[in-house]
Scaffold this active site. Structure first.
Site, PDB file in Angstrom:
ATOM      1  N   GLU A  20       6.305  11.634 -44.456  1.00  0.00           N
ATOM      2  CA  GLU A  20       4.923  12.071 -44.612  1.00  0.00           C
ATOM      3  C   GLU A  20       4.304  12.115 -43.222  1.00  0.00           C
ATOM      4  OE1 GLU A  20       0.699  10.890 -46.789  1.00  0.00           O
ATOM      5  OE2 GLU A  20       2.473   9.645 -47.122  1.00  0.00           O
ATOM      6  N   LYS A  28       2.818   1.892 -41.450  1.00  0.00           N
ATOM      7  CA  LYS A  28       2.124   2.875 -40.610  1.00  0.00           C
ATOM      8  C   LYS A  28       0.621   2.616 -40.587  1.00  0.00           C
ATOM      9  CE  LYS A  28       4.238   6.624 -42.308  1.00  0.00           C
ATOM     10  NZ  LYS A  28       4.594   8.056 -42.491  1.00  0.00           N
ATOM     11  N   ARG A  50      14.627  -0.984 -47.270  1.00  0.00           N
ATOM     12  CA  ARG A  50      14.001  -0.535 -46.033  1.00  0.00           C
ATOM     13  C   ARG A  50      14.385  -1.481 -44.898  1.00  0.00           C
ATOM     14  NH1 ARG A  50       8.804   0.501 -45.300  1.00  0.00           N
ATOM     15  NH2 ARG A  50       8.319   1.080 -47.433  1.00  0.00           N
TER      16      ARG A  50
END
Length: 681
Positions: free
Chosen positions: A35, A272, A262
């Protein structure tokens, strides 16, 4: 299970099993779907290396798809940065795609769902929707708009698209199951109103599809065979499949979603949103600040593509979330730069040294080896004169017998130059040393071939010629946070753990003349100090160097070793009636078998290996780790330890720097069996 299959991670094994079951190799297609709402970080590198690595393994295309469905947070700057990072890592995508390319198709499918009475427009508040959804232990209840007619829903959805309603006033929801145990299936939102220009479509749309609706359908449009996501999307898989069920054409390939853990890194944050907070409140100087875990920050600090790819490989792909120690990342860059970085000399805390018997005004051009690890790296010129800078900590007027640097009355060698002897010092009014006076053995120049040049002294120090030195700024970085997991505390904000000393700026460092022509791509080892690279803030009249990493892990001595942290818990042997003593006997039995390992062959060798592997099931990492220090000549024991390590890694043991060092030593060994076992890991 074959030896080949044991060397595959579980994602690779899924694909291998699919191919073995008849899936056509030419239908394999992967994608990396970021994204564009921030810069990529070291955690994303795991997904990049996994997806593009699979593409390389199977000669299959890999798409770069930007999941750009939220214009409130997405920018072209992030798109450009992401593309640059992926290419810098050495990968190239087959097609550059955007979810926004599919907005019309997604809208058309949403209309189809409404017509099939599988979606409806809801104008409840977000709070009302949340309350109506229930809890994980109580079912949801139908809202007042769930049974709107198809005609009314079509009309409202068209009016949403036309911009008639205010942002947040209406949403399109899928009609699935309000009592599902999976709360994601309780009529999730498909579309919301967002009145903000999109970075690609401008103001063409004011309704935007939600990620869950967009993601799987985009995979389907692009005919992605294996949609690889991180573990937080595991609960989303049921929804992913439901959405595909509604539009799937049996004549086309149906994507398969699978999840992996992850990558988390100690002493930093990987969200983020939190990284953006660091940027916005000026804790760091941008997304590419060398203290940031972003790929751009690591690149600016001096990390190489090879080191990050190696780190991703060593960290592995697992099914459980865990934290990888940042020391493994630092190990990877040290290993890479040791082989490639040019050796130079720089002095960060200078004190003047005068060689009193060196001819006044004389300059010599010595020869410095660029990299002893690379015989083809060549040499460069190194100017020498009678007045030098050395590191202040490399001199003491008086010192004990464990200080092997310069003292009064004792000798050291100047790297690539002469042996010198401390004679006297000059001090200022406060007693600070301003000059060190020495004499040199002028027959002892390195490489001159004289008898004196081969004379051994206990210490070697680095230096730069004052007359030829260039002044530069040097930035030394420490870990950005003082806590290993700064965002894991429920009662504290992660910002409370910011390291106030994460950046040290040295305004007047002195470097050898060779560095005047340094470029941003060059990598250097400042001898005895660490690895450095030129920073983008440099100008021709002011060079700025970033310290990438030290020559050794300076944090290893600072933190206590927690035996249970980031390692596999010891197996509870007494559950089967045994005692902890049984665990110790298992490791001892492995050592006993391993001692004879190199004398075996054929069936006996295979039986010994099988026995070690079986016993390894009862061994903890804490028991095994001491065997990593086994003497090289005891190769059988090292083979047994390597086999045992393989079992622990397959059971989920996290890799760390000790494990990587042990495997590396095994790969470099002369014994074929040890190399063979090491290659499996």
């Amino acid at each position: 299970m074959t030896e080949e299959s044991t060397s595959l991670n579980f994602i690779e094994q899924i694909i291998a099993d699919d191919l073995a079951a008849g899936f056509s190799p030419d239908k394999l297609r992967f994608r990396f779907p970021p994204e564009p709402n921030g810069y990529l970080h070291i955690g994303h590198a795991a997904s990049i290396c996994l997806n593009f690595g699979l593409g390389e393994q199977h000669n299959a295309p890999v798409n770069l798809r930007f999941d750009d469905t939220n214009p409130s947070k997405e920018e072209q700057e992030y798109v450009d940065a992401i593309k640059h990072d992926i290419q810098w890592l050495g990968f190239q995508w087959a097609a550059e795609c955007y979810s926004s390319d599919y907005f019309q198709q997604l809208y058309d499918w949403a209309v189809q769902l409404i017509k099939e009475n599988k979606a409806y427009v809801d104008n409840q508040s977000s709070e009302a929707m949340a309350a109506q959804k229930g809890t994980p232990t109580t079912p949801g209840v139908a809202g007042p708009n769930r049974d709107r007619s198809v005609a009314e829903n079509l009309d409202l959805f068209e009016r949403m698209k036309a911009g008639e309603f205010e942002q947040g006033s209406y949403a399109l929801r899928a009609k699935i199951d309000m009592s599902s145990p999976n709360m994601l299936m309780r009529d999730p939102i498909l579309y919301r109103i967002v009145k903000k220009a999109h970075h690609r479509t401008g103001n063409d749309w004011c309704i935007y599809p939600m990620y869950d609706w967009t993601h799987g359908e985009s995979d389907y449009i692009e005919q992605i065979s294996h949609s690889l996501c991180t573990l937080e999307f595991k609960m989303h898989r049921e929804l992913y499949d439901w959405f595909l069920d509604q539009i799937y054409d049996p004549a086309k390939l149906r994507p398969k979603q699978r999840e992996f853990a992850r990558r988390n890194l100690s002493y930093t944050v990987m969200s983020k949103r939190k990284l953006l907070e660091l940027v916005q409140n000026n804790t760091v100087k941008g997304w590419d600040d060398p203290r940031m875990p972003t790929i751009s920050g690591l690149r600016r600090r001096g990390y190489t593509p090879n080191s990050i790819r190696k780190f991703s490989d060593l960290s592995g792909i697992s099914k459980r979330d865990s934290v990888t120690d940042v020391s493994l990342l630092e190990y990877c860059i040290r290993e890479d730069l040791n082989k490639t970085a040019t050796r130079v000399m720089g002095v960060l805390d200078p004190v003047k040294l005068v060689i009193t018997n060196y001819p006044t005004g004389k300059t010599e051009i010595l020869t410095a080896e660029n990299n002893p690890e690379d015989p083809n790296s060549g040499t460069h010129d190194l100017p020498f004169s009678g007045e030098l800078y050395i590191e202040r900590e490399d001199f003491k007027e008086e010192a004990g017998n464990k200080f092997f640097r310069l003292t009064l009355g004792n000798e050291v060698r100047l790297k690539s130059a002469y042996i010198i002897k401390g004679e006297s010092v000059l001090k200022d009014a406060d007693g600070n040393i301003t000059e060190i006076h020495c004499t040199a053995d002028l027959d002892s120049r390195s490489g001159s071939g004289t008898e004196a040049s081969t004379r051994k002294v206990k210490g070697t120090i680095h230096w730069v010629s004052i007359q030829h030195a260039i002044k530069a700024e040097v930035r030394e970085y420490d870990r950005l946070f003082l806590d290993e997991a700064p965002d894991s505390h429920e009662d504290k904000n992660f910002m409370e753990f910011v390291n106030p000393d994460s950046l040290k700026v040295i305004k007047e460092a002195y470097l050898e003349l060779y560095l005047k022509e340094a470029t941003l791509d060059d990598k250097f080892q400042f001898q005895r100090l660490g690895y450095f690279t030129l920073d983008k803030d440099s100008a021709s009249d002011k060079l700025v160097f970033n310290k990438t990493v030290g020559l050794r892990d300076s944090w290893a001595k600072q933190k206590p070793v927690a035996a249970s942290q980031n390692s596999q818990p010891a197996k509870q042997a007494n559950q089967g009636g045994g005692q902890p003593q049984g665990q110790r006997s298992a490791i001892n039995e492995i050592q006993k078998i391993a001692k004879k390992y190199t004398n075996l062959s054929g069936d006996k060798l295979a039986a010994a290996r099988a026995s070690i592997a079986k016993l390894a099931e009862e061994v903890s990492y804490e028991e095994l780790e001491p065997l990593f220090q086994t003497a090289a000549k005891k190769v059988g024991t090292r083979i047994g330890a390597m086999i045992t390590l393989g079992v622990l890694l397959n059971k989920g043991q996290e890799r760390n720097s000790e494990i990587e060092a042990f495997i590396s030593a095994g790969l470099a060994d002369g014994n074929e069996e040890l190399v063979k076992e090491s290659e499996k890991l």
